[in-house]
Write a protein that holds these residues in place. Sequence first.
Motif, mmCIF file in Angstrom:
data_model
loop_
_atom_site.group_PDB
_atom_site.id
_atom_site.type_symbol
_atom_site.label_atom_id
_atom_site.label_comp_id
_atom_site.label_asym_id
_atom_site.label_seq_id
_atom_site.Cartn_x
_atom_site.Cartn_y
_atom_site.Cartn_z
ATOM 1 N N TYR A 4 -13.288 -32.462 10.373
ATOM 2 C CA TYR A 4 -13.304 -31.076 9.897
ATOM 3 C C TYR A 4 -12.348 -30.224 10.725
ATOM 4 N N ARG A 5 -12.434 -30.347 12.041
ATOM 5 C CA ARG A 5 -11.561 -29.559 12.908
ATOM 6 C C ARG A 5 -10.105 -29.976 12.753
ATOM 7 N N LEU A 6 -9.853 -31.293 12.682
ATOM 8 C CA LEU A 6 -8.485 -31.766 12.505
ATOM 9 C C LEU A 6 -7.897 -31.251 11.195
ATOM 10 N N ALA A 7 -8.689 -31.306 10.125
ATOM 11 C CA ALA A 7 -8.221 -30.810 8.833
ATOM 12 C C ALA A 7 -7.895 -29.327 8.910
ATOM 13 N N ALA A 8 -8.755 -28.552 9.562
ATOM 14 C CA ALA A 8 -8.530 -27.115 9.680
ATOM 15 C C ALA A 8 -7.249 -26.815 10.453
ATOM 16 N N ILE A 9 -6.997 -27.570 11.515
ATOM 17 C CA ILE A 9 -5.776 -27.372 12.305
ATOM 18 C C ILE A 9 -4.542 -27.692 11.466
ATOM 19 N N LEU A 10 -4.563 -28.812 10.753
ATOM 20 C CA LEU A 10 -3.418 -29.204 9.935
ATOM 21 C C LEU A 10 -3.171 -28.200 8.810
ATOM 22 N N LEU A 11 -4.229 -27.746 8.170
ATOM 23 C CA LEU A 11 -4.072 -26.801 7.071
ATOM 24 C C LEU A 11 -3.454 -25.497 7.559
ATOM 25 N N PHE A 12 -3.952 -24.974 8.665
ATOM 26 C CA PHE A 12 -3.409 -23.729 9.195
ATOM 27 C C PHE A 12 -1.964 -23.925 9.662
ATOM 28 N N ALA A 13 -1.686 -25.043 10.334
ATOM 29 C CA ALA A 13 -0.319 -25.319 10.793
ATOM 30 C C ALA A 13 0.642 -25.432 9.620
ATOM 31 N N GLY A 14 0.204 -26.073 8.536
ATOM 32 C CA GLY A 14 1.053 -26.194 7.359
ATOM 33 C C GLY A 14 1.411 -24.844 6.766
ATOM 34 N N VAL A 15 0.440 -23.942 6.716
ATOM 35 C CA VAL A 15 0.698 -22.594 6.194
ATOM 36 C C VAL A 15 1.676 -21.856 7.097
ATOM 37 N N VAL A 16 1.496 -21.953 8.409
ATOM 38 C CA VAL A 16 2.372 -21.252 9.351
ATOM 39 C C VAL A 16 3.814 -21.757 9.228
ATOM 40 N N VAL A 17 4.000 -23.075 9.193
ATOM 41 C CA VAL A 17 5.344 -23.639 9.078
ATOM 42 C C VAL A 17 5.995 -23.203 7.758
ATOM 43 N N SER A 18 5.232 -23.216 6.675
ATOM 44 C CA SER A 18 5.761 -22.800 5.374
ATOM 45 C C SER A 18 6.162 -21.326 5.382
ATOM 46 N N LEU A 19 5.335 -20.486 6.002
ATOM 47 C CA LEU A 19 5.651 -19.056 6.053
ATOM 48 C C LEU A 19 6.897 -18.788 6.886
ATOM 49 N N VAL A 20 7.031 -19.461 8.019
ATOM 50 C CA VAL A 20 8.211 -19.279 8.864
ATOM 51 C C VAL A 20 9.473 -19.703 8.110
ATOM 52 N N ALA A 21 9.400 -20.850 7.433
ATOM 53 C CA ALA A 21 10.552 -21.307 6.653
ATOM 54 C C ALA A 21 10.845 -20.337 5.512
ATOM 55 N N GLY A 22 9.795 -19.808 4.891
ATOM 56 C CA GLY A 22 9.994 -18.873 3.791
ATOM 57 C C GLY A 22 10.648 -17.581 4.227
ATOM 58 N N ILE A 23 10.342 -17.125 5.443
ATOM 59 C CA ILE A 23 10.966 -15.902 5.963
ATOM 60 C C ILE A 23 12.478 -16.069 6.090
ATOM 61 N N LEU A 24 12.920 -17.278 6.411
ATOM 62 C CA LEU A 24 14.348 -17.546 6.585
ATOM 63 C C LEU A 24 15.076 -17.788 5.261
ATOM 64 N N HIS A 25 14.320 -17.883 4.173
ATOM 65 C CA HIS A 25 14.919 -18.143 2.855
ATOM 66 C C HIS A 25 15.640 -16.892 2.356
ATOM 67 N N PRO A 26 16.904 -17.017 1.897
ATOM 68 C CA PRO A 26 17.617 -15.850 1.355
ATOM 69 C C PRO A 26 16.883 -15.257 0.155
ATOM 70 N N GLU A 27 16.629 -13.945 0.186
ATOM 71 C CA GLU A 27 15.861 -13.307 -0.875
ATOM 72 C C GLU A 27 16.502 -12.004 -1.351
ATOM 73 N N GLY A 28 17.786 -11.805 -1.054
ATOM 74 C CA GLY A 28 18.419 -10.536 -1.393
ATOM 75 C C GLY A 28 18.590 -10.325 -2.883
ATOM 76 N N ALA A 29 19.079 -11.322 -3.584
ATOM 77 C CA ALA A 29 19.361 -11.199 -5.011
ATOM 78 C C ALA A 29 18.178 -11.673 -5.837
ATOM 79 N N SER A 30 18.075 -11.139 -7.058
ATOM 80 C CA SER A 30 17.045 -11.608 -7.984
ATOM 81 C C SER A 30 17.324 -13.063 -8.352
ATOM 82 N N ALA A 31 16.288 -13.899 -8.264
ATOM 83 C CA ALA A 31 16.485 -15.331 -8.522
ATOM 84 C C ALA A 31 16.860 -15.613 -9.967
ATOM 85 N N ASN A 32 16.511 -14.700 -10.882
ATOM 86 C CA ASN A 32 16.869 -14.900 -12.291
ATOM 87 C C ASN A 32 18.248 -14.341 -12.625
ATOM 88 N N ASP A 33 18.896 -13.654 -11.674
ATOM 89 C CA ASP A 33 20.293 -13.229 -11.818
ATOM 90 C C ASP A 33 21.145 -14.338 -11.199
#
Length: 262
Positions: A44-73
């Motif tokens: 249970y604890r291991l799963a909770a650590i992995l789940l939270f770590a996965g969200v953090v890594v995804s959010l950090v990577a998402g912050i670095l993703h270029p988002e200036g232009a509309s993706a449908n343009d």
Amino acid sequence: MKKNQYDGGAHRGHRRPAQEPGTDAARRGDPRTVDRRTLDGAPYRLAAILLFAGVVVSLVAGILHPEGASANDHVASFTEYAGSELWIGVHLGQFTGMAILIAGLHVLGSALAGMPGRTAWAARLGKLAAAAALALYGCLQAVDGVALKHSVDAWAVAEGAEKAMRFAAAEDMRWLEWGVRSYQSFVLGAALVLFGVAVGTARGIPRAVGYLMGLSGVAYIVQGWVIGTEGFSSSNTVPTLAGIVLILIWTIWLLGSSWRRF
């Protein structure tokens, strides 16, 4: 002879009731007796650590993703993507985050699969859906993180008639990305709904965490529908934000619960 004949006769014909999990032997601390209705603390604890770590890594990577232009343009967004030096690394980071998240779901699912009733079958089905979601996410990042990047780079430097051809090829990659992301969102959403059922019926985990997991799964299913029909339109803003916020809340709650209870 008479003593042997009637010894224990008062109990003859009456079977001793079977010992239930978690009763006498468990209360005596017998390590061989496990209450299958209560979640084991270590996974249970291991799963909770992995789940939270996965969200953090995804959010950090998402912050670095270029988002200036509309993706449908496509002209504006392709120009922005061609100028990004972090594009491939960002998408590798997103894949890493998703892989850690899915690993957490599998650890949690393995622990829940040993419990009785709805908890077990929902966890087993959730693990299958999570594995499929990771495979689809790998395909998605191969298309978006690699193929689309090289397509827009080729379009950016092309000239004359070749430029139109390169742009059409980049749009094909974009539409393929829509398709893969749509189905990945459907499958990931289904996995989270199933895990929501499993967690909501398990002993040892706050039931509200299961409800939040299920709601985040519904948000991803809605995302899958919007992306499949409209692409990266503004209609997807609310379900996308809802999915992110809900996952962040339940992973933090799950992590705190795993440390408090065990």
